[in-house]
Every structure is written in structure tokens, then in C-alpha cells.
Design a protein around this motif. Structure first.
Motif, PDB file in Angstrom:
ATOM      1  N   THR A 128       0.802  -1.225   0.000  1.00  0.00           N
ATOM      2  CA  THR A 128       0.000   0.000   0.000  1.00  0.00           C
ATOM      3  C   THR A 128       0.836   1.278   0.000  1.00  0.00           C
ATOM      4  O   THR A 128       0.280   2.379  -0.014  1.00  0.00           O
ATOM      5  CB  THR A 128      -0.924   0.033   1.235  1.00  0.00           C
ATOM      6  OG1 THR A 128      -0.140   0.229   2.423  1.00  0.00           O
ATOM      7  CG2 THR A 128      -1.714  -1.263   1.358  1.00  0.00           C
ATOM      8  N   GLN A 132       5.133   1.632  -7.625  1.00  0.00           N
ATOM      9  CA  GLN A 132       4.333   2.135  -8.737  1.00  0.00           C
ATOM     10  C   GLN A 132       2.849   2.050  -8.392  1.00  0.00           C
ATOM     11  O   GLN A 132       2.343   0.995  -8.025  1.00  0.00           O
ATOM     12  CB  GLN A 132       4.620   1.323 -10.016  1.00  0.00           C
ATOM     13  CG  GLN A 132       3.910   1.873 -11.245  1.00  0.00           C
ATOM     14  CD  GLN A 132       4.395   1.222 -12.527  1.00  0.00           C
ATOM     15  OE1 GLN A 132       5.537   0.745 -12.594  1.00  0.00           O
ATOM     16  NE2 GLN A 132       3.547   1.204 -13.542  1.00  0.00           N
ATOM     17  N   ARG A 133       2.160   3.164  -8.548  1.00  0.00           N
ATOM     18  CA  ARG A 133       0.737   3.201  -8.217  1.00  0.00           C
ATOM     19  C   ARG A 133      -0.070   2.375  -9.213  1.00  0.00           C
ATOM     20  O   ARG A 133       0.144   2.453 -10.423  1.00  0.00           O
ATOM     21  CB  ARG A 133       0.239   4.646  -8.206  1.00  0.00           C
ATOM     22  CG  ARG A 133      -1.236   4.800  -7.817  1.00  0.00           C
ATOM     23  CD  ARG A 133      -1.631   6.259  -7.814  1.00  0.00           C
ATOM     24  NE  ARG A 133      -3.056   6.430  -7.547  1.00  0.00           N
ATOM     25  CZ  ARG A 133      -3.547   7.096  -6.526  1.00  0.00           C
ATOM     26  NH1 ARG A 133      -2.730   7.640  -5.631  1.00  0.00           N
ATOM     27  NH2 ARG A 133      -4.860   7.235  -6.371  1.00  0.00           N
ATOM     28  N   GLU A 135      -4.343   0.794  -9.668  1.00  0.00           N
ATOM     29  CA  GLU A 135      -5.684   0.960  -9.108  1.00  0.00           C
ATOM     30  C   GLU A 135      -6.674  -0.128  -9.515  1.00  0.00           C
ATOM     31  O   GLU A 135      -7.847  -0.041  -9.163  1.00  0.00           O
ATOM     32  CB  GLU A 135      -6.237   2.341  -9.501  1.00  0.00           C
ATOM     33  CG  GLU A 135      -5.387   3.486  -8.986  1.00  0.00           C
ATOM     34  CD  GLU A 135      -5.924   4.854  -9.385  1.00  0.00           C
ATOM     35  OE1 GLU A 135      -6.976   4.893 -10.071  1.00  0.00           O
ATOM     36  OE2 GLU A 135      -5.305   5.870  -9.024  1.00  0.00           O
ATOM     37  N   CYS A 140      -2.401  -4.399 -11.130  1.00  0.00           N
ATOM     38  CA  CYS A 140      -1.549  -4.617  -9.956  1.00  0.00           C
ATOM     39  C   CYS A 140      -0.917  -6.013  -9.976  1.00  0.00           C
ATOM     40  O   CYS A 140       0.263  -6.179  -9.638  1.00  0.00           O
ATOM     41  CB  CYS A 140      -2.364  -4.439  -8.687  1.00  0.00           C
ATOM     42  SG  CYS A 140      -2.878  -2.739  -8.350  1.00  0.00           S
ATOM     43  N   GLN A 151       2.116   0.368  -5.283  1.00  0.00           N
ATOM     44  CA  GLN A 151       1.347   1.186  -4.342  1.00  0.00           C
ATOM     45  C   GLN A 151      -0.120   1.012  -4.712  1.00  0.00           C
ATOM     46  O   GLN A 151      -0.637   1.660  -5.608  1.00  0.00           O
ATOM     47  CB  GLN A 151       1.745   2.663  -4.441  1.00  0.00           C
ATOM     48  CG  GLN A 151       1.010   3.568  -3.467  1.00  0.00           C
ATOM     49  CD  GLN A 151       1.292   5.036  -3.743  1.00  0.00           C
ATOM     50  OE1 GLN A 151       0.437   5.735  -4.268  1.00  0.00           O
ATOM     51  NE2 GLN A 151       2.482   5.502  -3.408  1.00  0.00           N
ATOM     52  N   TYR A 152      -0.773   0.105  -4.004  1.00  0.00           N
ATOM     53  CA  TYR A 152      -2.167  -0.220  -4.321  1.00  0.00           C
ATOM     54  C   TYR A 152      -3.103   0.868  -3.822  1.00  0.00           C
ATOM     55  O   TYR A 152      -3.062   1.279  -2.666  1.00  0.00           O
ATOM     56  CB  TYR A 152      -2.537  -1.556  -3.679  1.00  0.00           C
ATOM     57  CG  TYR A 152      -3.998  -1.944  -3.827  1.00  0.00           C
ATOM     58  CD1 TYR A 152      -4.503  -2.334  -5.063  1.00  0.00           C
ATOM     59  CD2 TYR A 152      -4.860  -1.917  -2.733  1.00  0.00           C
ATOM     60  CE1 TYR A 152      -5.836  -2.703  -5.206  1.00  0.00           C
ATOM     61  CE2 TYR A 152      -6.193  -2.295  -2.860  1.00  0.00           C
ATOM     62  CZ  TYR A 152      -6.679  -2.678  -4.099  1.00  0.00           C
ATOM     63  OH  TYR A 152      -7.996  -3.045  -4.235  1.00  0.00           O
ATOM     64  N   ARG A 153      -3.962   1.353  -4.715  1.00  0.00           N
ATOM     65  CA  ARG A 153      -5.017   2.298  -4.372  1.00  0.00           C
ATOM     66  C   ARG A 153      -6.314   1.773  -4.979  1.00  0.00           C
ATOM     67  O   ARG A 153      -6.332   1.309  -6.117  1.00  0.00           O
ATOM     68  CB  ARG A 153      -4.718   3.688  -4.908  1.00  0.00           C
ATOM     69  CG  ARG A 153      -3.574   4.384  -4.219  1.00  0.00           C
ATOM     70  CD  ARG A 153      -3.916   4.757  -2.780  1.00  0.00           C
ATOM     71  NE  ARG A 153      -2.797   5.410  -2.103  1.00  0.00           N
ATOM     72  CZ  ARG A 153      -1.869   4.763  -1.407  1.00  0.00           C
ATOM     73  NH1 ARG A 153      -1.930   3.437  -1.300  1.00  0.00           N
ATOM     74  NH2 ARG A 153      -0.894   5.406  -0.826  1.00  0.00           N
TER      75      ARG A 153
END
Length: 449
Positions: A128, A132-133, A135, A140, A151-153
Motif C-alpha cells: 500500500t 508504482q501506483r 488501481e 496490480c 502502491q495499491y489504491r
């Protein structure tokens, strides 16, 4: 000016009809004191469209009730996807948090390159933060298979990632309103809480690349995720959205190719809103070798089973626990949650009560870590805002345990609330708090609608 006896009688008749509670007519009749009305407030355990049904023929008692719940404005696309797995869904409470708990667990296993609980746990906070973002599940998982730090959103995790303790650094709360025995979405307000700077900055272990060709069966795959959700018990009113969130996550993970080369399996399990039921479910998951358990629904239930989970070296990941005490629980790094702690919700809830100008507040809580913990936070926030201790009344009740337990008896407590003259009553509980509302009405507390 003097009046005849007849005119005086007529005047008294008019006054008795229209001005009963005033002395404007100058009669000898004592004034009647208007009865104090009390507005009801609730929290995440009872601010649900399914809650009025708990009151049966007296469901109208909730009209005008308002309260807070951890809730992010959910995209219509997400709601539509939830309804694709559960068409009859009417509530969305903790659906996003459950979805994200399952997805984060899957991503952590993929990055760990293993279904070993300890290896998965070391990756969860890092999933989290930093990296690397991404979504969506498919994107992911693609990055995770390449060993890429991510970077999970997603729906519940939008502003910041987890703290070092494995819980959200920031949160969103909604103020909900009951109108006509259902929540009026048009009146829902959202407010943010927490600090992005509280998110962890620690680097997770380097992610493992998924081998090409034949899968390495030494990774322990396929990944099995076990449920510990309130299918029965007093929190069962919150089960449908949580179950839908888990089912949707598993569906989308497997549609994107699964984890470690295999589909992820969901092992259903009930926490029963009961330590006894939950311990039996946990024991079965442990015996079956399940590495990650999603739940429990209530904070007190998680506290009851956490020692068993930790001793077995498994992960407990709750989508709905809010008790502050869980932040510092002795979990050996194996407990996580997507729901924010009550230190954040307490502030939002106190603000809602204060905005209505309440002066005498009764706070009624179920006698467990969730109820008493949130009660203490709200009391502290109200006192900080200037509500003196003598204008606050704290009461608790013993929640029923098990399907066959007798209903909550709050008759004596309800009389205390009436004698106190509360103009605001906060109910911190689950489905059983409907019995408290009934008791208040039976005791003569005038509930404001």
C-alpha cells in the motif's frame, strides 16, 4: 377591562385549546413543562438500511436517526460490480474494505512468491506504500508478477497507505440520515480524517518474479483465503455487503489470472458475532492450512481469536475492526485491517452531535472492546468541546451471545436516560441495539423524528 363570567369562560376554553403550555391567558392552571425530546444517533454497527427491520412493527422509531460510519464515496461502477455478485444488495458498509483486504492479501502473496503467512505478512504494508501506483486488480497483479514494488489504491484506500501497525493512515467518514425507515443518500455527507504522513515509509522485501513455464509447486499454491465474517449473530445485518466484497475480489483476482499461477480459493467461515463460534471457525481454518483469514467482523471477536491465530502463525486481516486497542495488540506482525481505528471515528461522531446543539448526551454502548472503546473516545471529544461531565451519561449493556440468547434488557438503563433528560442518545451497538431503542420508547423517552 373587566369581563363577564361568560366571556371569561370562553376565553379559558380558547386558551386551553391553543395555549396549553403557556401562561399567556393568565389562568390559575399550572403550566405544563414541554417533554424533552431526544435525537437518536448511531454508528457503523446500526446505520444500515437493514437495521429498521430489527425493530419490526416499531421500525418508525429510527426516522430522524443519524450517525457516522467509515465510508468512502463509492463509485457507481464498484456498486454495479458488487450487485453483479449479489443482486439484492441494499447496503455497502465495509464492502470496499472487505474487497481491498482480499486483494491486498493476494497481491502480497504474489510479491512474496509464496503462500507462507510470514512471507505474505512482510509484504502487506509495502503493497500500500511506495512503488508504482496501480488501481485495478489486473494491472496490480501484472506488476506483482514481475516483482515490481507497487502502491495499491482502490475503493477504500484512496489517499494514503497503511501505517507501520498495518492499518489505514487516513480515512473517510460518512454522516448518514434515516428518513422513512431507510438511509437517505441525498443527505449523506463525507469528511476526511487522519494524516497522510502517518503512512509507513519502510521498504518491504524485494518482490519475487513469477517463474515462467511450469509453476514451482514449492510456493505452496494455490492460495486459500478463509472467511471469518458475521454470517450469523448480532452483526449479521452487515454480512451481505462484506460477503459481496469478498466474492467480487476473488472473482476479479481469478479473472486476472489468479495468484502464483493458480486460481485463489475462498474458504467460507462464520464468526457468529461470538467468540465461541469464531474460535471454532479459526480452528478449522488452521487445521486446513489456510494462511490468511479475513475477519472478524467485530473488534471484540478479533481480540478473542487473535491469540489462536498468532500462535498458529497465520494472518488475521479484518475489514471492519475499529477498536483502538487493536493498534497495539500483541500480534507478532500478523494482524491487519482496512477499517480505520475509532480514534478517527470518535471525532467525526462528536462533531455530528455538537452541530445539532445537543446539551445533555447519553452514550449507550455494548459492553465489549468496540462499544466501550468508541464510547470513551466520543466522551473525550465531547468534553474537549466543552460538554461538562455532568451533562454526559455513560451506560453499557451486555450484548447477547449466540442465536438463542435472550434479548437485551435495557429497562433500568432506559429509565436512567429519561430521568437524566437527555436531548441526544448515542447508540453504539449492532443489531441488538434495536432492543435498546424499544426500551427507551417504552420508558417514555420522547424520540425526536
Amino acid at each position: 377591562m373587566f369581563k363577564s363570567r361568560g366571556s371569561r369562560t370562553a376565553t379559558l376554553t380558547v386558551c386551553a385549546t391553543f395555549l396549553l403550555a403557556t401562561s399567556a391567558c393568565g389562568t390559575d392552571t399550572p403550566e405544563e413543562t414541554p417533554t424533552q425530546q431526544a435525537r437518536l444517533y448511531g454508528t457503523d454497527g446500526n446505520m444500515l438500511n437493514s437495521f429498521p427491520a430489527e425493530l419490526k412493527d416499531r421500525a418508525d422509531l429510527v426516522d430522524g436517526m443519524k450517525g457516522t460510519t467509515p465510508l468512502t464515496p463509492l463509485p457507481e461502477d464498484f456498486k454495479s460490480r458488487l450487485r453483479s455478485v449479489e443482486p439484492k444488495l441494499t447496503d455497502y458498509l465495509y464492502s470496499a474494505e472487505t474487497y481491498d483486504a482480499v486483494v491486498i492479501s493476494a497481491l502480497a502473496a504474489q510479491l512474496a512468491g509464496s503462500t507462507d503467512p510470514a512471507a505474505i505478512a512482510r509484504q502487506i504494508v509495502g503493497v500500500t506504500n511506495g512503488g508504482q501506483r496501480c488501481e485495478d486488480v489486473a494491472g496490480c497483479l501484472t506488476l506483482a508478477r514481475a516483482g515490481q514494488d507497487i502502491q495499491y489504491r482502490s475503493v477504500s484506500l484512496t489517499r494514503a497507505g497503511f501505517t507501520d501497525a498495518g492499518e489505514p493512515a487516513t480515512a473517510s467518514y460518512a454522516t448518514l440520515h434515516f428518513d422513512g425507515q431507510q438511509i437517505n443518500d441525498g443527505k449523506t455527507e463525507f469528511v476526511g480524517a487522519g494524516e497522510e504522513s502517518a503512512a509507513s515509509t519502510k521498504n518491504p522485501p524485494k518482490g519475487s518474479k513469477q517463474p515462467t513455464g511450469d509453476a514451482d509447486r514449492e510456493d505452496g499454491s494455490p492460495l486459500v483465503i478463509g472467511g471469518l465474517l458475521p454470517k450469523t449473530g448480532e452483526l449479521a445485518i452487515a454480512y451481505p455487503p462484506m460477503a459481496a466484497g469478498a466474492e467480487l475480489a476473488i472473482k476479479e483476482i481469478n479473472a486476472a489470472g489468479g495468484v502464483l499461477g493458480d486460481p485463489v480459493t475462498w474458504a467460507e467461515g462464520d464468526d457468529g458475532t461470538s467468540p465461541t463460534v469464531a474460535k471454532a471457525t479459526v480452528a478449522k481454518h488452521i487445521a486446513d492450512g489456510v494462511p490468511v483469514i479475513i475477519g472478524a467482523g467485530g473488534s471484540g471477536i478479533s481480540l478473542a481469536v487473535l491469540p489462536d491465530v498468532v500462535q498458529a502463525g497465520r494472518i488475521l486481516f479484518s475489514p471492519s475492526n475499529t477498536d483502538d486497542g487493536l493498534t497495539t495488540a500483541d500480534d507478532k506482525g500478523l494482524y491487519f485491517r482496512t477499517a480505520p481505528p475509532d480514534s478517527l471515528q470518535g471525532r467525526a461522531l462528536a462533531d455530528v452531535i455538537l452541530r445539532d446543539g445537543s446539551q445533555r448526551v447519553a452514550i449507550i454502548a455494548r459492553k465489549d472492546s468496540y462499544g466501550e472503546g468508541l464510547q470513551a473516545v466520543v466522551r473525550k471529544e465531547l468534553e474537549r468541546a466543552g460538554i461538562s461531565a455532568d451533562r454526559l451519561k455513560l451506560l453499557t449493556y451486555q450484548p447477547p451471545e449466540g442465536e438463542d440468547a435472550p434479548p437485551v434488557d435495557f429497562g433500568a438503563g432506559a429509565k436512567e436516560v429519561k430521568d437524566f433528560g437527555a436531548d441526544a442518545v448515542l447508540l453504539i451497538g449492532f443489531g441488538e441495539s434495536a432492543q435498546v431503542i424499544r426500551a427507551l420508547a417504552d420508558a417514555g423517552v420522547q424520540i425526536r423524528h
